[in-house]
Write a protein that holds these residues in place. Sequence first.
Motif, PDB file in Angstrom:
ATOM      1  N   SER A  99       0.847  -1.188   0.000  1.00 43.15           N
ATOM      2  CA  SER A  99       0.000   0.000   0.000  1.00 43.15           C
ATOM      3  C   SER A  99       0.886   1.242   0.000  1.00 43.15           C
ATOM      4  O   SER A  99       2.039   1.197   0.441  1.00 43.15           O
ATOM      5  N   LYS A 100       0.331   2.343  -0.493  1.00 46.39           N
ATOM      6  CA  LYS A 100       1.008   3.637  -0.395  1.00 46.39           C
ATOM      7  C   LYS A 100       0.583   4.388   0.860  1.00 46.39           C
ATOM      8  O   LYS A 100       1.017   5.512   1.090  1.00 46.39           O
ATOM      9  N   SER A 101      -0.246   3.765   1.663  1.00 41.60           N
ATOM     10  CA  SER A 101      -0.750   4.397   2.876  1.00 41.60           C
ATOM     11  C   SER A 101       0.374   4.655   3.874  1.00 41.60           C
ATOM     12  O   SER A 101       1.347   3.902   3.965  1.00 41.60           O
ATOM     13  N   LEU A 102       0.213   5.719   4.633  1.00 40.42           N
ATOM     14  CA  LEU A 102       1.128   6.026   5.725  1.00 40.42           C
ATOM     15  C   LEU A 102       0.653   5.430   7.040  1.00 40.42           C
ATOM     16  O   LEU A 102       1.333   5.546   8.061  1.00 40.42           O
ATOM     17  N   HIS A 103      -0.525   4.792   7.024  1.00 37.37           N
ATOM     18  CA  HIS A 103      -1.055   4.173   8.236  1.00 37.37           C
ATOM     19  C   HIS A 103      -0.275   2.905   8.553  1.00 37.37           C
ATOM     20  O   HIS A 103      -0.011   2.088   7.680  1.00 37.37           O
ATOM     21  N   ARG A 104       0.053   2.737   9.835  1.00 41.30           N
ATOM     22  CA  ARG A 104       0.773   1.543  10.282  1.00 41.30           C
ATOM     23  C   ARG A 104       0.031   0.871  11.433  1.00 41.30           C
ATOM     24  O   ARG A 104       0.613   0.078  12.170  1.00 41.30           O
ATOM     25  N   THR A 105      -1.226   1.185  11.587  1.00 46.85           N
ATOM     26  CA  THR A 105      -1.984   0.717  12.734  1.00 46.85           C
ATOM     27  C   THR A 105      -2.562  -0.679  12.522  1.00 46.85           C
ATOM     28  O   THR A 105      -2.724  -1.148  11.386  1.00 46.85           O
ATOM     29  N   VAL A 106      -2.905  -1.308  13.629  1.00 47.89           N
ATOM     30  CA  VAL A 106      -3.600  -2.595  13.582  1.00 47.89           C
ATOM     31  C   VAL A 106      -4.964  -2.415  12.929  1.00 47.89           C
ATOM     32  O   VAL A 106      -5.420  -3.293  12.175  1.00 47.89           O
ATOM     33  N   SER A 107      -5.615  -1.293  13.172  1.00 44.00           N
ATOM     34  CA  SER A 107      -6.935  -1.031  12.576  1.00 44.00           C
ATOM     35  C   SER A 107      -6.851  -0.984  11.061  1.00 44.00           C
ATOM     36  O   SER A 107      -7.748  -1.482  10.362  1.00 44.00           O
ATOM     37  N   PHE A 108      -5.794  -0.405  10.517  1.00 49.54           N
ATOM     38  CA  PHE A 108      -5.615  -0.366   9.063  1.00 49.54           C
ATOM     39  C   PHE A 108      -5.479  -1.779   8.507  1.00 49.54           C
ATOM     40  O   PHE A 108      -6.068  -2.117   7.465  1.00 49.54           O
ATOM     41  N   GLN A 109      -4.710  -2.627   9.186  1.00 52.29           N
ATOM     42  CA  GLN A 109      -4.574  -4.021   8.750  1.00 52.29           C
ATOM     43  C   GLN A 109      -5.928  -4.728   8.794  1.00 52.29           C
ATOM     44  O   GLN A 109      -6.306  -5.448   7.851  1.00 52.29           O
ATOM     45  N   ALA A 110      -6.681  -4.519   9.881  1.00 53.15           N
ATOM     46  CA  ALA A 110      -7.976  -5.190  10.037  1.00 53.15           C
ATOM     47  C   ALA A 110      -8.950  -4.772   8.943  1.00 53.15           C
ATOM     48  O   ALA A 110      -9.650  -5.611   8.360  1.00 53.15           O
ATOM     49  N   ARG A 111      -9.013  -3.480   8.653  1.00 50.09           N
ATOM     50  CA  ARG A 111      -9.912  -2.999   7.587  1.00 50.09           C
ATOM     51  C   ARG A 111      -9.513  -3.561   6.237  1.00 50.09           C
ATOM     52  O   ARG A 111     -10.373  -3.956   5.435  1.00 50.09           O
ATOM     53  N   SER A 112      -8.215  -3.589   5.970  1.00 50.26           N
ATOM     54  CA  SER A 112      -7.737  -4.060   4.672  1.00 50.26           C
ATOM     55  C   SER A 112      -8.064  -5.535   4.470  1.00 50.26           C
ATOM     56  O   SER A 112      -8.519  -5.946   3.393  1.00 50.26           O
ATOM     57  N   VAL A 113      -7.838  -6.348   5.502  1.00 53.09           N
ATOM     58  CA  VAL A 113      -8.134  -7.777   5.398  1.00 53.09           C
ATOM     59  C   VAL A 113      -9.630  -8.001   5.209  1.00 53.09           C
ATOM     60  O   VAL A 113     -10.059  -8.777   4.336  1.00 53.09           O
ATOM     61  N   ARG A 149       9.046  -2.129  10.191  1.00 54.57           N
ATOM     62  CA  ARG A 149       9.601  -1.580  11.432  1.00 54.57           C
ATOM     63  C   ARG A 149       8.678  -0.507  12.007  1.00 54.57           C
ATOM     64  O   ARG A 149       8.491  -0.425  13.223  1.00 54.57           O
ATOM     65  N   GLN A 150       8.107   0.305  11.136  1.00 55.56           N
ATOM     66  CA  GLN A 150       7.173   1.335  11.595  1.00 55.56           C
ATOM     67  C   GLN A 150       5.929   0.718  12.216  1.00 55.56           C
ATOM     68  O   GLN A 150       5.383   1.243  13.194  1.00 55.56           O
ATOM     69  N   ILE A 151       5.481  -0.401  11.663  1.00 54.64           N
ATOM     70  CA  ILE A 151       4.336  -1.107  12.242  1.00 54.64           C
ATOM     71  C   ILE A 151       4.639  -1.531  13.670  1.00 54.64           C
ATOM     72  O   ILE A 151       3.808  -1.393  14.578  1.00 54.64           O
ATOM     73  N   LEU A 152       5.833  -2.060  13.887  1.00 53.28           N
ATOM     74  CA  LEU A 152       6.223  -2.486  15.233  1.00 53.28           C
ATOM     75  C   LEU A 152       6.292  -1.313  16.199  1.00 53.28           C
ATOM     76  O   LEU A 152       5.827  -1.394  17.340  1.00 53.28           O
ATOM     77  N   HIS A 153       6.889  -0.211  15.759  1.00 52.63           N
ATOM     78  CA  HIS A 153       6.960   0.973  16.618  1.00 52.63           C
ATOM     79  C   HIS A 153       5.560   1.459  16.980  1.00 52.63           C
ATOM     80  O   HIS A 153       5.297   1.842  18.123  1.00 52.63           O
ATOM     81  N   GLU A 154       4.657   1.429  16.003  1.00 51.78           N
ATOM     82  CA  GLU A 154       3.276   1.833  16.261  1.00 51.78           C
ATOM     83  C   GLU A 154       2.629   0.903  17.274  1.00 51.78           C
ATOM     84  O   GLU A 154       1.957   1.353  18.222  1.00 51.78           O
ATOM     85  N   LEU A 155       2.833  -0.395  17.098  1.00 50.92           N
ATOM     86  CA  LEU A 155       2.224  -1.382  17.984  1.00 50.92           C
ATOM     87  C   LEU A 155       2.756  -1.268  19.406  1.00 50.92           C
ATOM     88  O   LEU A 155       1.991  -1.365  20.372  1.00 50.92           O
ATOM     89  N   LEU A 156       4.061  -1.048  19.537  1.00 53.93           N
ATOM     90  CA  LEU A 156       4.708  -1.093  20.846  1.00 53.93           C
ATOM     91  C   LEU A 156       4.725   0.251  21.563  1.00 53.93           C
ATOM     92  O   LEU A 156       5.143   0.332  22.719  1.00 53.93           O
ATOM     93  N   THR A 157       4.281   1.295  20.897  1.00 57.00           N
ATOM     94  CA  THR A 157       4.245   2.612  21.534  1.00 57.00           C
ATOM     95  C   THR A 157       2.838   3.186  21.521  1.00 57.00           C
ATOM     96  O   THR A 157       2.125   3.147  22.526  1.00 57.00           O
ATOM     97  N   VAL A 158       2.404   3.677  20.369  1.00 59.30           N
ATOM     98  CA  VAL A 158       1.094   4.347  20.272  1.00 59.30           C
ATOM     99  C   VAL A 158      -0.046   3.392  20.556  1.00 59.30           C
ATOM    100  O   VAL A 158      -0.903   3.633  21.411  1.00 59.30           O
ATOM    101  N   ASP A 159      -0.063   2.246  19.866  1.00 57.92           N
ATOM    102  CA  ASP A 159      -1.197   1.334  19.980  1.00 57.92           C
ATOM    103  C   ASP A 159      -1.239   0.626  21.323  1.00 57.92           C
ATOM    104  O   ASP A 159      -2.295   0.193  21.781  1.00 57.92           O
ATOM    105  N   SER A 160      -0.082   0.510  21.978  1.00 53.42           N
ATOM    106  CA  SER A 160      -0.052  -0.199  23.257  1.00 53.42           C
ATOM    107  C   SER A 160      -0.799   0.556  24.347  1.00 53.42           C
ATOM    108  O   SER A 160      -1.219  -0.034  25.338  1.00 53.42           O
ATOM    109  N   GLY A 161      -0.982   1.870  24.174  1.00 53.74           N
ATOM    110  CA  GLY A 161      -1.701   2.650  25.164  1.00 53.74           C
ATOM    111  C   GLY A 161      -3.199   2.679  24.952  1.00 53.74           C
ATOM    112  O   GLY A 161      -3.935   3.271  25.749  1.00 53.74           O
ATOM    113  N   ARG A 162      -3.651   2.001  23.917  1.00 52.23           N
ATOM    114  CA  ARG A 162      -5.079   1.965  23.609  1.00 52.23           C
ATOM    115  C   ARG A 162      -5.792   0.977  24.535  1.00 52.23           C
ATOM    116  O   ARG A 162      -5.315  -0.137  24.736  1.00 52.23           O
TER     117      ARG A 162
END
Length: 369
Positions: free
Chosen positions: A137-151, A267-280
């Motif tokens: 994808s050309k998306s800048l989104h690296r979130t779990v939600s983006f993966q879920a929507r795409s699948v 790598r950006q996906i991991l950083h998102e998961l382990l920092t931003v998304d982990s506080g959700r």
Amino acid sequence: MFIINSFKSLLLIPIYSLSITKSLLQTALSILHNLFTNHNHNFFSTTTLVDHLLSFYFSYHGLKPCTINLHDQDHTSIHIWIPTHPTTTTTTSRPAIVLLHGYGGNAKWQLYRQIGPLSRDFDLYVPDLVFFGNSHSKSLHRTVSFQARSVMEAVRRVGVERVAAVFGVSYGGYVAYRMAEMYGEAVVEKVVVVSSGIGCTEEQRVEELRKFGGIDRVVEILVPENPKDLRMLMDLAFYRPPLAPTPTFVLRDFINVMGSAYINERRQILHELLTVDSGRPCPVLEQETLILWGDKDKVFPMFLAYQLARHLGKKSRVEILKDVGHAANLEAADGVNRLVKSFVLDSFMYETSTNLTSKFYVVVLSPSN
């Protein structure tokens, strides 16, 4: 060992029709072409060989690859294995299951031990997550939600509006959980989470990252660029070591063939998961949820399985696999497959320990524990 077993399987495949013969010939020609015209190598590639054998194995069990262009503004494209003859188009319908992989390869490499057993009873939909395998994808989104929507959008594009279960391993477990949250029980009936640190608290996250040397070191291991880090990833994934160490040239070949694309994105996906998304906040799902975990998991400690089950309450069930590491779906594949089949088809009818293999035992956790 996998290559040897794969060749044995090839010798036992009967030719039932002209269409199958044509498919086998096309696959064989493709294997030979890619082995000796690999643009990244000047030598025979064992990774390319195994990758094509896995494609052959998926095809033999009634799956075919396709690419779904989601036609969104980000030009997201999902590569997914789908049933060659889905039962949703016939008079006899079978439950549909979505299988989601984690880090360390594409869907074929991580989920091949589920394909044969589960394809006998289910219609399987097996995507590469975005920035893994052939999904991009050309998306800048690296979130779990983006993966879920795409699948989910890809699955809908191939004609499936409701799935009996979504099964996710490690990072795929996060995506499966988010799919269940986003679309509800009307679309995702049940959830299977395998070795996934969902619901980990901030304090627990910091402590676990500290054990591995911090977030940057974790990212290096999960997105390896050298044989040393890939070997460490394999050591973390499995409790029982291989009979012989994997040669360094094989590890380097795997990195060159399978791990050289979308390195920064993963790598950006991991950083998102382990920092931003982990506080959700971790939501409580409305679906019945099966939690599978190896008691020797070196990535996510076993207590996280019980913690997640307590969080989910009475609709959750924990199964602990004895002498099994993080890659439980590979290391205890027979047990995992049997539990998944029972869970999805029998609606929480528990198997007794006498029907289970000696490789694992079962712990059923009630909310009161």
